[in-house]
Design a protein around this motif. Structure first.
Motif, mmCIF file in Angstrom:
data_model
loop_
_atom_site.group_PDB
_atom_site.id
_atom_site.type_symbol
_atom_site.label_atom_id
_atom_site.label_comp_id
_atom_site.label_asym_id
_atom_site.label_seq_id
_atom_site.Cartn_x
_atom_site.Cartn_y
_atom_site.Cartn_z
ATOM 1 N N SER A 281 -1.042 -6.173 -3.064
ATOM 2 C CA SER A 281 0.152 -5.610 -3.688
ATOM 3 C C SER A 281 1.411 -6.397 -3.316
ATOM 4 C CB SER A 281 0.313 -4.143 -3.279
ATOM 5 O OG SER A 281 -0.859 -3.417 -3.569
ATOM 6 N N ALA A 282 1.463 -7.667 -3.717
ATOM 7 C CA ALA A 282 2.477 -8.599 -3.215
ATOM 8 C C ALA A 282 3.784 -8.601 -3.997
ATOM 9 C CB ALA A 282 1.905 -10.023 -3.208
ATOM 10 N N SER A 283 3.873 -7.915 -5.109
ATOM 11 C CA SER A 283 5.008 -8.088 -6.026
ATOM 12 C C SER A 283 6.365 -7.850 -5.359
ATOM 13 C CB SER A 283 4.852 -7.158 -7.232
ATOM 14 O OG SER A 283 3.691 -7.487 -7.965
ATOM 15 N N ALA A 284 6.498 -6.763 -4.617
ATOM 16 C CA ALA A 284 7.791 -6.462 -3.989
ATOM 17 C C ALA A 284 8.146 -7.518 -2.952
ATOM 18 C CB ALA A 284 7.762 -5.076 -3.348
ATOM 19 N N ASN A 285 7.154 -7.973 -2.198
ATOM 20 C CA ASN A 285 7.385 -9.004 -1.190
ATOM 21 C C ASN A 285 7.847 -10.303 -1.847
ATOM 22 O OD1 ASN A 285 7.252 -10.770 1.039
ATOM 23 N ND2 ASN A 285 5.481 -9.719 1.890
ATOM 24 N N LEU A 286 7.188 -10.688 -2.928
ATOM 25 C CA LEU A 286 7.565 -11.928 -3.624
ATOM 26 C C LEU A 286 8.972 -11.820 -4.218
ATOM 27 C CD1 LEU A 286 4.165 -12.675 -5.401
ATOM 28 C CD2 LEU A 286 5.090 -13.804 -3.371
ATOM 29 N N LYS A 287 9.279 -10.662 -4.784
ATOM 30 C CA LYS A 287 10.608 -10.465 -5.352
ATOM 31 C C LYS A 287 11.681 -10.573 -4.280
ATOM 32 C CE LYS A 287 13.343 -7.194 -8.102
ATOM 33 N NZ LYS A 287 13.334 -5.854 -8.777
ATOM 34 N N SER A 288 11.400 -10.012 -3.095
ATOM 35 C CA SER A 288 12.383 -10.054 -2.015
ATOM 36 C C SER A 288 12.640 -11.480 -1.537
ATOM 37 C CB SER A 288 11.913 -9.195 -0.833
ATOM 38 O OG SER A 288 10.841 -9.811 -0.137
ATOM 39 N N GLN A 289 11.710 -12.388 -1.824
ATOM 40 C CA GLN A 289 11.856 -13.786 -1.442
ATOM 41 C C GLN A 289 12.314 -14.660 -2.611
ATOM 42 O OE1 GLN A 289 9.113 -15.448 1.487
ATOM 43 N NE2 GLN A 289 7.944 -13.549 1.432
ATOM 44 N N SER A 357 3.122 -0.667 -4.365
ATOM 45 C CA SER A 357 1.785 -0.150 -4.101
ATOM 46 C C SER A 357 1.422 0.859 -5.187
ATOM 47 C CB SER A 357 1.718 0.470 -2.702
ATOM 48 O OG SER A 357 2.813 1.329 -2.454
ATOM 49 N N ILE A 358 0.231 1.413 -5.076
ATOM 50 C CA ILE A 358 -0.281 2.348 -6.085
ATOM 51 C C ILE A 358 -0.346 3.743 -5.472
ATOM 52 C CG2 ILE A 358 -2.218 2.895 -7.608
ATOM 53 C CD1 ILE A 358 -0.812 0.284 -8.289
ATOM 54 N N PRO A 359 0.166 4.767 -6.154
ATOM 55 C CA PRO A 359 0.050 6.120 -5.614
ATOM 56 C C PRO A 359 -1.415 6.550 -5.510
ATOM 57 C CG PRO A 359 1.662 6.050 -7.394
ATOM 58 C CD PRO A 359 0.909 4.749 -7.425
ATOM 59 N N PRO A 360 -1.837 7.088 -4.372
ATOM 60 C CA PRO A 360 -3.190 7.631 -4.272
ATOM 61 C C PRO A 360 -3.298 9.032 -4.850
ATOM 62 C CG PRO A 360 -2.090 7.814 -2.167
ATOM 63 C CD PRO A 360 -1.137 7.090 -3.078
ATOM 64 N N VAL A 361 -2.167 9.586 -5.293
ATOM 65 C CA VAL A 361 -2.144 10.905 -5.938
ATOM 66 C C VAL A 361 -2.383 10.706 -7.438
ATOM 67 C CG1 VAL A 361 -0.708 12.908 -6.474
ATOM 68 C CG2 VAL A 361 -0.622 11.882 -4.187
ATOM 69 N N PHE A 370 3.815 2.787 -13.186
ATOM 70 C CA PHE A 370 2.746 2.038 -12.529
ATOM 71 C C PHE A 370 1.807 1.371 -13.540
ATOM 72 C CE2 PHE A 370 4.180 5.419 -9.722
ATOM 73 C CZ PHE A 370 4.612 4.658 -8.650
ATOM 74 N N ASN A 371 2.334 1.088 -14.713
ATOM 75 C CA ASN A 371 1.539 0.434 -15.755
ATOM 76 C C ASN A 371 1.925 -1.019 -15.998
ATOM 77 O OD1 ASN A 371 -0.078 2.664 -16.270
ATOM 78 N ND2 ASN A 371 1.309 3.491 -17.828
ATOM 79 N N SER A 372 2.598 -1.640 -15.024
ATOM 80 C CA SER A 372 2.910 -3.062 -15.155
ATOM 81 C C SER A 372 1.614 -3.859 -15.132
ATOM 82 C CB SER A 372 3.802 -3.510 -13.996
ATOM 83 O OG SER A 372 3.073 -3.465 -12.786
ATOM 84 N N PRO A 373 1.622 -5.099 -15.638
ATOM 85 C CA PRO A 373 0.399 -5.911 -15.603
ATOM 86 C C PRO A 373 -0.197 -6.026 -14.210
ATOM 87 C CG PRO A 373 2.031 -6.939 -17.023
ATOM 88 C CD PRO A 373 2.716 -5.776 -16.369
ATOM 89 N N ALA A 374 0.671 -6.199 -13.198
ATOM 90 C CA ALA A 374 0.171 -6.302 -11.824
ATOM 91 C C ALA A 374 -0.520 -5.016 -11.400
ATOM 92 C CB ALA A 374 1.316 -6.628 -10.874
ATOM 93 N N ASN A 375 0.111 -3.890 -11.676
ATOM 94 C CA ASN A 375 -0.461 -2.616 -11.264
ATOM 95 C C ASN A 375 -1.739 -2.283 -12.011
ATOM 96 O OD1 ASN A 375 1.407 -2.055 -9.283
ATOM 97 N ND2 ASN A 375 2.760 -0.903 -10.619
ATOM 98 N N VAL A 376 -1.836 -2.702 -13.253
ATOM 99 C CA VAL A 376 -3.068 -2.472 -14.015
ATOM 100 C C VAL A 376 -4.241 -3.152 -13.321
ATOM 101 C CG1 VAL A 376 -4.274 -2.995 -16.163
ATOM 102 C CG2 VAL A 376 -1.964 -2.049 -16.241
ATOM 103 N N VAL A 377 -4.039 -4.389 -12.869
ATOM 104 C CA VAL A 377 -5.096 -5.107 -12.143
ATOM 105 C C VAL A 377 -5.451 -4.373 -10.864
ATOM 106 C CG1 VAL A 377 -5.680 -7.236 -10.911
ATOM 107 C CG2 VAL A 377 -4.524 -7.356 -13.119
ATOM 108 N N LEU A 378 -4.439 -3.949 -10.111
ATOM 109 C CA LEU A 378 -4.684 -3.281 -8.836
ATOM 110 C C LEU A 378 -5.384 -1.935 -9.028
ATOM 111 C CD1 LEU A 378 -1.281 -4.012 -7.050
ATOM 112 C CD2 LEU A 378 -3.419 -5.271 -6.838
ATOM 113 N N LYS A 379 -4.930 -1.155 -10.005
ATOM 114 C CA LYS A 379 -5.558 0.145 -10.270
ATOM 115 C C LYS A 379 -7.006 -0.034 -10.715
ATOM 116 C CE LYS A 379 -2.398 1.991 -13.041
ATOM 117 N NZ LYS A 379 -1.711 3.025 -13.869
#
Length: 438
Positions: A281-289, A357-361, A370-379
């Motif tokens: 789940s790297a998206s937020a980390n990459l954005k911060s950089q 990250s992805i909600p476990p709820v 949570f339907n971004s392309p990145a999140n779709v892959v992770l889900k």
């Protein structure tokens, strides 16, 4: 769990077999109470790019909780390099928090200390019921057949992040789906003067996560069905060798990465120095950089052949963070209210958006946010092709022993020493000797 933590997690010196005494300021007989109904202490794990980022994310939510309930939450964000030792010390010193984040791979190990509140049907009812949570997240909350030791808070999975421009420059039209394809692509990328793939060779947890996946893909297990360490079985040996060979033989991981342990590979990727990154789940980390989402693509982690799925097609461990309560807290009712608040649909959207990250709820996970392309892959990975690390009492020692073995193998490669099947087996045999006797 979150890979922002450093390899120093492996420096655990407190035995996980020790029973818990009074924690969280609890009563002297080791039982919980509601003697301090207006306060809670909370140890949060370092999920963001820095502790300051986490405080900025969490404090407004804690203020919101105080406004709703009248309970003030004292926040401490604990670095991953310190968190496990801090928790273990708290189980014996009587000086700990009321509520805390734990890496989900530690659930069974911490459960074995007896320090954490069991989440039985009665306790789950206080937060809306167990069936609110997705099955994959619940699978990493404690040993099978026992009440969970914690509640899922953030879910994550590994994915392959790839730099679109570097791929285009190397004439690569799509991300690799198998390890053979990744190695072949790596050679094309190297020919263009870029590093193909990053790794954190000195980060024990990253090492464990990757060799666990490779073992699954080889049909191997690190533990027998009755929970005994089995690190030297041939399938595990082959799996570990394949991972280390990405540096030793295939040359797609640079030897300098053998020393990485503090997310340097993420920074290298964000700065355009390398083409691929295997991360949670790297998206937020990459954005911060400073890396824009349109600069990279995201794809499932490669498998040996075919498509990701169960069995030998597993391509991620079930990563994530759980929320636990020390069972002898001075504010058990307040702790339950806090867990309910943090796992509410509204808070799950706020927090998991902040940390990519992805909600476990279940109901929160279906939110459009949570339907971004990145999140779709992770889900999709969490739902179909991720497996939980062994939920055994010795899991933390396993991370330390095998994670260190892999670290040392990478160090051998960096020093110019050959890594053979025999040397891998010897390293794993040494790791197995460090495990508690059964």
């Amino acid at each position: 769990m979150r890979s922002i933590r450093a390899a120093a997690v492996g420096a655990v010196t407190v035995s996980l077999a020790l029973a818990a005494t009074a924690c969280g300021g609890g009563s002297s007989n080791g039982g919980g109470s509601n003697d301090s109904p207006k306060t809670l202490t909370y140890w949060a794990s370092n999920q963001g790019a820095s502790i300051a980022v986490d405080k900025k994310v969490l404090q407004p939510e804690l203020d919101k909780f105080e406004k709703q309930t009248g309970i003030k939450v004292k926040l401490e964000v604990v670095p991953w390099s310190d968190l496990l030792n801090r928790i273990l010390t708290a189980t014996t010193s009587g000086q700990g928090p009321d509520v805390l984040n734990i890496g989900n791979t530690w659930s069974a190990s911490l459960q074995a200390t007896g320090a954490l509140l069991p989440w039985d049907a009665k306790n789950f009812a206080k937060i809306g019921g167990k069936d609110r949570f997705v099955d994959s997240a619940l699978g990493s909350t404690g040993a099978a057949g026992k009440d969970p030791a914690a509640v899922p808070l953030y879910s994550m999975a590994y994915a392959l992040y790839y730099n679109k421009q570097i791929f285009a420059d190397a004439g690569i039209s799509k991300p690799p789906a198998t390890w053979d394809e990744l190695v072949a692509d790596g050679k094309k990328i190297s020919a263009k003067g870029k590093s193909p793939l990053g790794a954190e060779g000195s980060n024990l947890s990253e090492n464990i996560h990757h060799v666990f996946v490779f073992a699954k893909q080889h049909g191997g297990e690190f533990f027998t069905a009755d929970g005994k360490a089995d690190f030297t079985n041939p399938k595990v040996v082959d799996a570990v060798k394949q991972y280390v060979d990405l540096m030793a033989k295939d040359k797609v991981i640079p030897t300098g990465d053998a020393e990485y342990a503090q997310n340097q590979s993420v920074s290298d990727f964000a700065k355009g120095k390398q083409a691929m990154l295997l991360w949670q789940s790297a998206s937020a980390n990459l954005k911060s950089q400073g890396m824009s989402p349109d600069q990279y693509g995201i794809a499932p982690v490669p498998v040996q052949s075919g498509n990701p799925g169960t069995g030998t097609q597993v391509n991620s461990m079930v990563a994530g963070i759980n929320l636990a309560v020390f069972k002898n807290s001075h504010n058990l009712d307040g702790a339950a209210k806090f867990v309910k608040f943090m796992t509410s649909d509204a808070e799950q959207k706020v927090l998991n958006t902040a940390y990519s990250s992805i909600p476990p709820v279940k109901t929160a996970q279906t939110d459009a946010a949570f339907n971004s392309p990145a999140n779709v892959v992770l889900k999709d990975t969490l739902a179909k092709s991720a497996a939980a690390l062994p939920q055994v009492a010795d899991e933390s020692q396993f991370e330390t022993a095998v994670g260190t073995a892999v670290k040392n193998l990478f160090a051998d490669v960096a020093a110019g020493r050959a890594v053979t099947t025999a040397s891998v087996k010897a390293a794993l045999e040494k790791a197995q000797q460090q495990m508690p006797a059964k």
